[in-house]
Design a protein around this motif. Structure first.
Motif, PDB file in Angstrom:
ATOM      1  N   ILE A  69       0.840  -1.206   0.000  1.00 21.43           N
ATOM      2  CA  ILE A  69       0.000   0.000   0.000  1.00 21.43           C
ATOM      3  C   ILE A  69       0.867   1.246   0.000  1.00 21.43           C
ATOM      4  CG2 ILE A  69      -1.614   1.355   1.407  1.00 21.43           C
ATOM      5  CD1 ILE A  69      -2.937  -1.343   2.171  1.00 21.43           C
ATOM      6  N   GLU A  70       1.938   1.260   0.790  1.00 23.20           N
ATOM      7  CA  GLU A  70       2.849   2.409   0.807  1.00 23.20           C
ATOM      8  C   GLU A  70       3.472   2.621  -0.569  1.00 23.20           C
ATOM      9  OE1 GLU A  70       3.394   4.818   3.031  1.00 23.20           O
ATOM     10  OE2 GLU A  70       1.766   3.875   4.148  1.00 23.20           O
ATOM     11  N   GLU A  71       3.840   1.525  -1.242  1.00 18.36           N
ATOM     12  CA  GLU A  71       4.420   1.633  -2.575  1.00 18.36           C
ATOM     13  C   GLU A  71       3.395   2.179  -3.566  1.00 18.36           C
ATOM     14  OE1 GLU A  71       6.669  -1.115  -5.924  1.00 18.36           O
ATOM     15  OE2 GLU A  71       6.121  -1.993  -3.998  1.00 18.36           O
ATOM     16  N   SER A  81       2.960   5.859  -2.982  1.00 10.64           N
ATOM     17  CA  SER A  81       4.103   6.590  -3.512  1.00 10.64           C
ATOM     18  C   SER A  81       4.003   6.733  -5.031  1.00 10.64           C
ATOM     19  CB  SER A  81       5.388   5.861  -3.129  1.00 10.64           C
ATOM     20  OG  SER A  81       6.496   6.464  -3.716  1.00 10.64           O
ATOM     21  N   LEU A  82       3.628   5.658  -5.704  1.00 14.26           N
ATOM     22  CA  LEU A  82       3.480   5.705  -7.156  1.00 14.26           C
ATOM     23  C   LEU A  82       2.346   6.637  -7.574  1.00 14.26           C
ATOM     24  CD1 LEU A  82       4.014   1.927  -7.984  1.00 14.26           C
ATOM     25  CD2 LEU A  82       5.568   3.821  -8.529  1.00 14.26           C
ATOM     26  N   LEU A  83       1.255   6.625  -6.824  1.00 13.22           N
ATOM     27  CA  LEU A  83       0.140   7.523  -7.133  1.00 13.22           C
ATOM     28  C   LEU A  83       0.541   8.980  -6.950  1.00 13.22           C
ATOM     29  CD1 LEU A  83      -2.910   5.623  -5.600  1.00 13.22           C
ATOM     30  CD2 LEU A  83      -2.479   6.106  -8.017  1.00 13.22           C
ATOM     31  N   LYS A  84       1.313   9.256  -5.906  1.00 14.24           N
ATOM     32  CA  LYS A  84       1.789  10.629  -5.694  1.00 14.24           C
ATOM     33  C   LYS A  84       2.685  11.072  -6.851  1.00 14.24           C
ATOM     34  CE  LYS A  84       1.538  10.634  -0.666  1.00 14.24           C
ATOM     35  NZ  LYS A  84       2.282  10.615   0.592  1.00 14.24           N
ATOM     36  N   ASN A  99       1.752  14.243  -9.100  1.00 15.50           N
ATOM     37  CA  ASN A  99       2.690  15.363  -9.097  1.00 15.50           C
ATOM     38  C   ASN A  99       3.571  15.386 -10.339  1.00 15.50           C
ATOM     39  OD1 ASN A  99       1.763  16.124  -6.556  1.00 15.50           O
ATOM     40  ND2 ASN A  99       3.249  14.824  -5.519  1.00 15.50           N
ATOM     41  N   GLY A 100       3.560  14.339 -11.088  1.00 12.07           N
ATOM     42  CA  GLY A 100       4.430  14.220 -12.254  1.00 12.07           C
ATOM     43  C   GLY A 100       5.821  13.821 -11.801  1.00 12.07           C
TER      44      GLY A 100
END
Length: 75
Positions: A52-54, A57-60, A64-65
């Motif tokens: 979930i943390e990964e 992070s990928l979604l952020k 944000n690009g």
């Protein structure tokens, strides 16, 4: 020497130490299996938390690009 405890067929008292010893192997095996199941569930939950943390992070990065996307777009 082991002395049977009245009213408890699987319990014995060690005459030297006074300790109560349980000779019920079935209950012991159930207890060990229960411990192993809890450990397994904890490992699985920890792995899910990492996943979930990964994902977060990928979604952020997507929102944000990522640096890589900004570099390739600007070329």
């Amino acid at each position: 020497m082991m002395i049977p405890v009245k009213g408890h067929p699987n319990l014995y008292r060690d005459e030297e130490s006074g300790a109560i010893v349980n000779f019920d192997n079935n209950s012991y095996n159930q207890y060990v299996n229960s411990l192993n199941n809890r450990k397994s569930q904890k490992r699985e939950l920890d792995e899910m938390k990492k996943d979930i943390e990964e994902i977060k992070s990928l979604l952020k990065e997507i929102v944000n690009g990522s640096k890589w996307n900004k570099i390739t777009i600007n070329r």
